[in-house]
Design a protein around this motif. Sequence first.
Motif, mmCIF file in Angstrom:
data_model
loop_
_atom_site.group_PDB
_atom_site.id
_atom_site.type_symbol
_atom_site.label_atom_id
_atom_site.label_comp_id
_atom_site.label_asym_id
_atom_site.label_seq_id
_atom_site.Cartn_x
_atom_site.Cartn_y
_atom_site.Cartn_z
ATOM 1 N N ARG A 123 0.819 -1.214 0.000
ATOM 2 C CA ARG A 123 0.000 0.000 0.000
ATOM 3 C C ARG A 123 0.852 1.262 0.000
ATOM 4 O O ARG A 123 0.520 2.262 -0.599
ATOM 5 C CB ARG A 123 -0.880 -0.031 1.260
ATOM 6 C CG ARG A 123 -2.136 0.766 1.173
ATOM 7 C CD ARG A 123 -3.176 0.336 2.196
ATOM 8 N NE ARG A 123 -2.766 0.436 3.577
ATOM 9 C CZ ARG A 123 -2.859 -0.557 4.459
ATOM 10 N NH1 ARG A 123 -3.342 -1.721 4.092
ATOM 11 N NH2 ARG A 123 -2.472 -0.400 5.700
ATOM 12 N N ASN A 124 1.983 1.211 0.689
ATOM 13 C CA ASN A 124 2.831 2.397 0.798
ATOM 14 C C ASN A 124 3.965 2.403 -0.228
ATOM 15 O O ASN A 124 4.930 3.163 -0.093
ATOM 16 C CB ASN A 124 3.406 2.492 2.214
ATOM 17 C CG ASN A 124 2.308 2.744 3.226
ATOM 18 O OD1 ASN A 124 1.529 3.674 3.088
ATOM 19 N ND2 ASN A 124 2.209 1.889 4.222
ATOM 20 N N GLN A 125 3.859 1.524 -1.216
ATOM 21 C CA GLN A 125 4.867 1.414 -2.266
ATOM 22 C C GLN A 125 6.272 1.233 -1.718
ATOM 23 O O GLN A 125 7.228 1.869 -2.150
ATOM 24 C CB GLN A 125 4.789 2.630 -3.195
ATOM 25 C CG GLN A 125 3.491 2.608 -3.979
ATOM 26 C CD GLN A 125 3.196 3.922 -4.671
ATOM 27 O OE1 GLN A 125 3.560 4.980 -4.193
ATOM 28 N NE2 GLN A 125 2.550 3.846 -5.794
ATOM 29 N N LEU A 126 6.358 0.382 -0.698
ATOM 30 C CA LEU A 126 7.657 0.033 -0.117
ATOM 31 C C LEU A 126 7.979 -1.399 -0.525
ATOM 32 O O LEU A 126 7.203 -2.033 -1.233
ATOM 33 C CB LEU A 126 7.588 0.111 1.406
ATOM 34 C CG LEU A 126 7.151 1.445 2.018
ATOM 35 C CD1 LEU A 126 6.865 1.272 3.484
ATOM 36 C CD2 LEU A 126 8.225 2.496 1.785
ATOM 37 N N HIS A 127 9.103 -1.927 -0.071
ATOM 38 C CA HIS A 127 9.377 -3.351 -0.239
ATOM 39 C C HIS A 127 10.292 -3.812 0.885
ATOM 40 O O HIS A 127 10.976 -2.988 1.490
ATOM 41 C CB HIS A 127 10.013 -3.635 -1.608
ATOM 42 C CG HIS A 127 11.382 -3.055 -1.733
ATOM 43 N ND1 HIS A 127 11.596 -1.752 -2.115
ATOM 44 C CD2 HIS A 127 12.602 -3.577 -1.471
ATOM 45 C CE1 HIS A 127 12.893 -1.514 -2.104
ATOM 46 N NE2 HIS A 127 13.526 -2.592 -1.718
ATOM 47 N N LEU A 128 10.272 -5.120 1.151
ATOM 48 C CA LEU A 128 11.199 -5.685 2.131
ATOM 49 C C LEU A 128 12.479 -6.085 1.397
ATOM 50 O O LEU A 128 12.418 -6.697 0.334
ATOM 51 C CB LEU A 128 10.588 -6.911 2.814
ATOM 52 C CG LEU A 128 9.347 -6.669 3.682
ATOM 53 C CD1 LEU A 128 8.854 -7.988 4.273
ATOM 54 C CD2 LEU A 128 9.644 -5.672 4.796
ATOM 55 N N ASP A 129 13.620 -5.726 1.965
ATOM 56 C CA ASP A 129 14.906 -6.119 1.358
ATOM 57 C C ASP A 129 15.324 -7.513 1.805
ATOM 58 O O ASP A 129 15.868 -8.275 1.015
ATOM 59 C CB ASP A 129 16.011 -5.135 1.764
ATOM 60 C CG ASP A 129 15.900 -3.830 1.009
ATOM 61 O OD1 ASP A 129 15.652 -3.882 -0.210
ATOM 62 O OD2 ASP A 129 16.051 -2.766 1.635
#
Length: 218
Positions: free
Chosen positions: A100-106
């Motif tokens: 939703r927040n346009q993030l990603h997990l590395d």
Amino acid sequence: MVLLGPPGVGKGTQARLLSKTFRIPEIGTGDIFRNAVKERTPMGVAAKTFMDAGKLVPDDVTIGLVEERLRADDTKGGFILDGFPRTAQQATALDALVHRNQLHLDAVLEITVDPTELVRRLTGRRLCAVCQTPYHLESAPSRLPDTCDRCGGPLVQRPDDDEATVLKRLDEYERKTKPLTEYYRAAGLLKAIDGNGDVESVNARIMAALQAPVGETA
Ligand code: AP5
Ligand code: MG
Ligand code: ZN
């Protein structure tokens, strides 16, 4: 990134080091709950019953708390989650939140140590009552007895670090959190970290793993 691993494995210790190295906040759900208990907020009062029993706090409370924390500006450049997610429902909620927040997990770092070492780490642990920095009577003692090196606060033992509650926490981990290993392996994010050895060696393994392609272990 996410730090996964059983109680006492060193998540909080490593989260602090990674936070300094990458200059991003470490978000420890246990730390937030303990602060709420200390402040006697309604969430703290509700969480305390579960924590003292070595049980997980219900998902809706925990997810709401992380959602709110991730809204803060200091998380915009990245963040380290210590102790969240711990159930399948929390992992799904984190995926949705990140999306939703346009993030990603590395990366999801799964730290493991020998079971006897786990108990040794937990029973010898002391925690700063003010800033929650963890110490250990033998392997990470404070410079002055019972006094935090960072802030001068008093060192205390966590109420859930007695042997009976530790066993319940380990059982909760095996039943509810351990399955997330497979979930994140399937997502191509899991990095297995050998948590044995001193704090610096474990940190060096984590730094190496963060640079290595997924699938290699450290
Ligand atoms: P939480 O506070 O997260 O506890 P935990 O998962 O049981 O993990 P710990 O904090 O005990 O261990 P750690 O891995 O951080 O180890 P540390 O670095 O301190 O959660 C507490 C409670 O809150 C839960 O039981 C639950 O009720 C609730 N909760 C929290 N998150 C939740 C969620 N997502 N959902 C639902 N409920 C939730 O190290 C341990 C000791 O070892 C220290 O003394 C340290 O100095 C020492 N040490 C560390 N590394 C080394 C090393 N390499 N060599 C020697 N000693 C070391
Ligand atoms: Mg911790
Ligand atoms: Zn302190």
